[in-house]
Write an enzyme that holds these catalytic residues in place. Structure first.
Site, PDB file in Angstrom:
ATOM      1  N   GLY A  11      -6.338  -3.263  14.438  1.00  0.00           N
ATOM      2  CA  GLY A  11      -6.425  -4.316  13.443  1.00  0.00           C
ATOM      3  C   GLY A  11      -7.720  -4.335  12.659  1.00  0.00           C
ATOM      4  O   GLY A  11      -8.304  -5.394  12.460  1.00  0.00           O
ATOM      5  N   ILE A  91       9.467  -1.026  11.161  1.00  0.00           N
ATOM      6  CA  ILE A  91      10.297  -1.177   9.976  1.00  0.00           C
ATOM      7  C   ILE A  91      11.318  -2.265  10.281  1.00  0.00           C
ATOM      8  O   ILE A  91      12.142  -2.120  11.189  1.00  0.00           O
ATOM      9  CB  ILE A  91      10.998   0.150   9.618  1.00  0.00           C
ATOM     10  CG1 ILE A  91       9.956   1.209   9.247  1.00  0.00           C
ATOM     11  CG2 ILE A  91      11.959  -0.065   8.451  1.00  0.00           C
ATOM     12  CD1 ILE A  91      10.550   2.564   8.959  1.00  0.00           C
ATOM     13  N   HIS A 108      -1.021   0.046   2.048  1.00  0.00           N
ATOM     14  CA  HIS A 108      -0.509   1.392   2.311  1.00  0.00           C
ATOM     15  C   HIS A 108      -1.547   2.418   1.858  1.00  0.00           C
ATOM     16  O   HIS A 108      -2.121   2.279   0.773  1.00  0.00           O
ATOM     17  CB  HIS A 108       0.802   1.595   1.537  1.00  0.00           C
ATOM     18  CG  HIS A 108       1.438   2.927   1.744  1.00  0.00           C
ATOM     19  ND1 HIS A 108       2.167   3.233   2.874  1.00  0.00           N
ATOM     20  CD2 HIS A 108       1.448   4.046   0.967  1.00  0.00           C
ATOM     21  CE1 HIS A 108       2.615   4.471   2.782  1.00  0.00           C
ATOM     22  NE2 HIS A 108       2.189   4.993   1.643  1.00  0.00           N
ATOM     23  N   ASP A 144       8.032   0.817   1.106  1.00  0.00           N
ATOM     24  CA  ASP A 144       6.843   1.098   0.286  1.00  0.00           C
ATOM     25  C   ASP A 144       7.151   1.076  -1.210  1.00  0.00           C
ATOM     26  O   ASP A 144       6.605   1.878  -1.977  1.00  0.00           O
ATOM     27  CB  ASP A 144       6.241   2.458   0.671  1.00  0.00           C
ATOM     28  CG  ASP A 144       5.754   2.497   2.107  1.00  0.00           C
ATOM     29  OD1 ASP A 144       5.408   1.439   2.643  1.00  0.00           O
ATOM     30  OD2 ASP A 144       5.737   3.595   2.699  1.00  0.00           O
TER      31      ASP A 144
END
Length: 212
Positions: A11, A91, A108, A144
């Site tokens: 994280g 996902i 991303h 994405d």
């Protein structure tokens, strides 16, 4: 605005968001950090910062839909208004993404729409690009492919491998993500007709170049 952060590992982007939200002029609070992995190192970091944490172990569910239902219940219980992925390696179903569309963002490590999915730094090297970077975007059912909030570019240097390029991009992520989230929570940008626009309805200036 109440923010929930989803993690699967250390994280590092979560930490940058925690630091940013701690500023007196940042009009948001982080109400929970949720991980799908019980041993995610970021859970201890969040707890140390006084943020409620929750583990929803995906291996305990017999379907993606069941996991998504538990995750959705936890987000709603926390009152989350914006969900930030920070290295969340799941996902989710199209139904979940559609339900939370406009309220979930991800960072991303490529300049979308180029190089979607996994191993994107190696994809960039294989393609021979000279500039790569990262993108903050809204999450939609298509992987994405959601509307872009902000991007940061970094050079691809001679001799780079996937690890060195990844490290350079990560530095840009740490700068870009808090800025992009601030733009959202302050209302500087908003979604309109599937595009991100400024409060005045114009396309925002959201491209940052990182020379280092």
């Amino acid at each position: 605005m109440k923010i929930a952060i989803l993690i699967s590992g250390r994280g590092s982007n979560m930490q940058r968001l925690i630091d940013a939200v701690a500023a007196p002029d940042f009009p948001a609070e982080i109400v929970c950090v949720i991980s799908n992995r019980p041993k995610a190192k970021g859970l201890a970091v969040a707890a140390e910062a006084g943020i409620p944490t929750k583990v929803i172990d995906h291996t305990a569910f017999d379907s993606r839909a069941a996991f998504d239902a538990a995750l959705g219940d936890a987000l709603e219980a926390a009152g989350a208004e914006l969900v930030c992925y920070a290295g969340f390696m799941r996902i989710l179903t199209d139904e979940f993404a559609a339900k939370w569309e406009g309220r979930m963002v991800n960072i991303h490590p490529s300049l979308l729409p180029a190089f979607k999915g996994l191993n994107v730094q190696q994809q960039a090297l294989d393609a021979g690009v000279t500039i790569s970077g990262c993108t903050v975007h809204y999450i939609t059912p298509a992987l994405d492919s959601g509307p872009i909030v902000a991007q940061a570019a970094v050079p691809v240097l001679p001799g780079d491998d996937a690890d060195t390029l990844s490290a350079r991009i990560l530095k840009a992520e740490h700068q870009l993500y808090p800025q992009a989230v601030r733009m959202i929570v302050t209302g500087e940008v908003r979604l309109e007709g599937g595009r991100v626009v400024t409060a005045a309805g114009a396309t925002p200036q959201r491209f940052l170049f990182q020379a280092d």
